[in-house]
Design a protein around this motif. Structure first.
Motif, mmCIF file in Angstrom:
data_model
loop_
_atom_site.group_PDB
_atom_site.id
_atom_site.type_symbol
_atom_site.label_atom_id
_atom_site.label_comp_id
_atom_site.label_asym_id
_atom_site.label_seq_id
_atom_site.Cartn_x
_atom_site.Cartn_y
_atom_site.Cartn_z
ATOM 1 N N ALA A 46 0.826 -1.203 0.000
ATOM 2 C CA ALA A 46 0.000 0.000 0.000
ATOM 3 C C ALA A 46 0.864 1.258 0.000
ATOM 4 O O ALA A 46 0.585 2.218 -0.728
ATOM 5 N N LEU A 47 1.911 1.252 0.796
ATOM 6 C CA LEU A 47 2.815 2.408 0.820
ATOM 7 C C LEU A 47 3.537 2.567 -0.510
ATOM 8 O O LEU A 47 3.720 3.690 -1.003
ATOM 9 N N GLY A 48 3.927 1.459 -1.114
ATOM 10 C CA GLY A 48 4.595 1.513 -2.421
ATOM 11 C C GLY A 48 3.671 2.073 -3.483
ATOM 12 O O GLY A 48 4.062 2.903 -4.311
ATOM 13 N N ILE A 70 4.193 5.585 -5.575
ATOM 14 C CA ILE A 70 4.193 5.650 -7.044
ATOM 15 C C ILE A 70 3.147 6.651 -7.526
ATOM 16 O O ILE A 70 3.399 7.456 -8.430
ATOM 17 N N ALA A 71 1.964 6.614 -6.923
ATOM 18 C CA ALA A 71 0.894 7.534 -7.324
ATOM 19 C C ALA A 71 1.297 8.989 -7.077
ATOM 20 O O ALA A 71 0.975 9.873 -7.873
ATOM 21 N N MET A 72 1.992 9.238 -5.992
ATOM 22 C CA MET A 72 2.413 10.604 -5.693
ATOM 23 C C MET A 72 3.554 11.043 -6.605
ATOM 24 O O MET A 72 3.642 12.208 -6.973
#
Length: 123
Positions: free
Chosen positions: A18-20, A24-26
């Motif tokens: 989830a953090l990864g 990536i989205a940010m």
């Protein structure tokens, strides 16, 4: 339905994934893509038939004249009538039912089996 709690290792994997995904989205925020389309070059064949103006008003708002030009030249009136009615219901083309006969007449006589260039009309 009962669910089992995640093991500590599974929970860590889910958190890391989830953090990864968030990182990536940010790092790559979604952006609008701009596309320049070429100018429309296909035109409906001009006619004095009432269906010509109705076709310009009703059909060009959704697709180009090429859509009509690529239909079989031997298409009978029943084909064009079914096609125009399909554009109205279920596709939702915003023209009154009363316009259908004139549009069908124009399309059949200009692009279909009743046109001068169709194989059926030439026989």
């Amino acid at each position: 339905m009962t669910t089992k709690p995640l093991t500590p290792i599974c929970a860590a994997i889910v958190r890391t994934a989830a953090l990864g995904a968030a990182a990536i989205a940010m790092a790559h925020p979604a952006q609008a893509l701009e596309i320049d389309l070429p100018a429309e070059t296909a035109l409906y064949k001009q006619s004095d038939m009432p269906g010509y103006q109705l076709t310009l008003q009703s059909c060009l708002m959704c697709h180009s004249a090429q859509y009509v030009q690529y239909q079989p030249k031997t298409s009978p009136r029943t084909y064009w009538e079914a096609t125009v009615k399909k554009m109205k219901h279920p596709f939702g083309a915003p023209f009154p039912d009363s316009d259908i006969p004139a549009i069908v007449d124009y399309l059949t006589k200009t692009y279909g089996a009743e046109s001068a260039t169709s194989g059926a009309a030439a026989k």
